[in-house]
Write an enzyme that holds these catalytic residues in place. Structure first.
Site, PDB file in Angstrom:
ATOM      1  CG  ASP A  53      -1.810   1.202   1.329  1.00 48.46           C
ATOM      2  OD1 ASP A  53      -2.972   1.077   0.914  1.00 48.46           O
ATOM      3  OD2 ASP A  53      -1.355   2.269   1.796  1.00 48.46           O
ATOM      4  CE1 TYR A  58       0.954   7.796   2.501  1.00 53.19           C
ATOM      5  CE2 TYR A  58       1.402   5.551   1.807  1.00 53.19           C
ATOM      6  CZ  TYR A  58       0.637   6.452   2.507  1.00 53.19           C
ATOM      7  OH  TYR A  58      -0.435   6.001   3.228  1.00 53.19           O
ATOM      8  CE  LYS A  83      -3.480   4.905   1.087  1.00 53.83           C
ATOM      9  NZ  LYS A  83      -2.080   4.441   0.956  1.00 53.83           N
ATOM     10  CG  HIS A 113      -4.108   9.877   0.746  1.00 50.26           C
ATOM     11  ND1 HIS A 113      -2.774   9.944   0.472  1.00 50.26           N
ATOM     12  CD2 HIS A 113      -4.187   9.285   1.967  1.00 50.26           C
ATOM     13  CE1 HIS A 113      -2.073   9.422   1.469  1.00 50.26           C
ATOM     14  NE2 HIS A 113      -2.919   9.017   2.387  1.00 50.26           N
ATOM     15  CD  GLN A 163      -5.316   2.750   3.556  1.00 54.29           C
ATOM     16  OE1 GLN A 163      -4.357   3.429   3.899  1.00 54.29           O
ATOM     17  NE2 GLN A 163      -5.304   2.024   2.438  1.00 54.29           N
ATOM     18  N   PRO A 191      -2.479   0.347  12.591  1.00 60.65           N
ATOM     19  CG  PRO A 191      -1.946  -1.805  11.825  1.00 60.65           C
ATOM     20  CD  PRO A 191      -1.957  -0.364  11.391  1.00 60.65           C
ATOM     21  N   GLY A 193      -0.769   2.032  16.077  1.00 61.82           N
ATOM     22  CA  GLY A 193      -0.685   3.383  16.618  1.00 61.82           C
ATOM     23  C   GLY A 193       0.673   3.998  16.394  1.00 61.82           C
ATOM     24  CE  LYS A 232       6.932   3.416   8.592  1.00 66.05           C
ATOM     25  NZ  LYS A 232       7.394   4.384   9.615  1.00 66.05           N
ATOM     26  CB  SER A 233       7.891  -2.587  10.285  1.00 66.78           C
ATOM     27  OG  SER A 233       9.158  -2.656  10.923  1.00 66.78           O
ATOM     28  CB  ILE A 239       8.789  -6.768   7.711  1.00 66.64           C
ATOM     29  CG1 ILE A 239       8.816  -5.228   7.625  1.00 66.64           C
ATOM     30  CG2 ILE A 239       8.125  -7.361   6.465  1.00 66.64           C
ATOM     31  CD1 ILE A 239       9.707  -4.688   6.513  1.00 66.64           C
TER      32      ILE A 239
END
Length: 276
Positions: A53, A58, A83, A113, A163, A191, A193, A232-233, A239
């Site tokens: 995603d 970005y 997006k 977005h 989203q 997710p 935070g 995200k990582s 990951i």
């Protein structure tokens, strides 16, 4: 056992338009263009992720595209989202530019977005991008109940995804209920935070009892609600760890305890404070 609306293996959801979206995806928000982004995407694909995603805002679409090409994973096996940046004028033209940067012929999902300038003005251009084959599915992001309803009021091709920021701490029950009523898949971004939720005592207690990480518990909570979830990582071990979420389940008691962490009052809003 698969959750309602998901495929038999519990790893994907069937969207309203019949396309399948993997429930676990890698988000690359705030990942700089270049080596960091390419590594994160490559590591995710190596770890079995099949959903990436990104977004025009970005500024890392080129890196996502390079990593996808270099991975050796066939294009048709990866669900790719970008997006539309609503500061631009034409979603169809911007979709073309995204495809050029990504180096692909289509994206699997193209979403607005955020509802800058109002929720409906860009939808015609989104539908044109869909009609031209630039995007196989179209949707929205950061839209509340009223904004989602406005899009449905003008849409010939309705959105199949919304989203939004979502987790046990941002458990937007009113928004989720409306998405489910309209057969719109809710995708949960942030997710974890952005790391803030990992230190919560209740999350940590459940994780310790199950022999799991707090991140895995938060991701699993979303999966058991049939949500698409986008941790995200940029760290390879995280990951990989975040992908190990399909071989255990939270109990009803665990789910209820996590539900109780909500700080939004079960809102139907997508944002407490809009940034645009």
């Amino acid at each position: 056992m698969a959750e309602p609306g998901t495929t038999a293996d519990g790893r994907a959801r069937v969207l309203a338009d019949g396309k399948e979206i993997p429930l676990l995806g890698l988000g690359v928000w705030q990942v700089p263009d270049g080596r960091a982004c390419e590594d994160a995407v490559r590591w995710a694909l190596d770890a079995g992720y099949r959903h990436i995603d990104t977004a025009q805002a970005y500024r890392n679409e080129r890196s996502v595209g390079r990593a996808l090409r270099d991975s050796g994973v066939p294009r048709d096996e990866v669900f790719l989202t970008t997006k539309f940046f609503p500061g631009r004028e034409d979603p169809e033209r911007e979709a073309q530019r995204s495809l050029e940067r990504l180096g692909v012929d289509y994206v699997d999902l193209y979403i607005i977005h955020w509802p800058q300038g109002g929720p409906t003005w860009a939808w015609d251009g989104m539908q044109r991008a869909h009609e031209r084959g630039y995007a196989r599915s179209i949707g929205v992001s950061n839209f509340d109940v009223a904004e989602l309803g406005a899009v449905f009021g003008v849409a010939e091709v309705p959105p199949v995804v919304n989203q939004v920021q979502f987790s046990p701490f941002e458990f937007r029950r009113g928004l989720l209920a409306e998405c489910e009523r309209r057969n719109v898949a809710l995708e949960a971004y942030s997710p974890l935070g952005t790391g803030r939720h990992l230190g919560d005592r209740q999350v940590a207690e459940i994780a310790e009892r199950l022999g799991r990480t707090p991140a895995q518990v938060l991701i699993r909570w979303a999966l058991q609600r049939g949500l698409v979830v986008l941790p995200k990582s940029t760290h390879r071990e995280r990951i990989e760890s975040n992908a190990q979420v399909f071989d255990f389940a939270l109990t009803d008691e665990d789910m209820a305890a996590l539900d109780g962490l909500d700080r939004t009052g079960g809102t139907d809003r997508a944002q407490e404070h809009a940034w645009w």
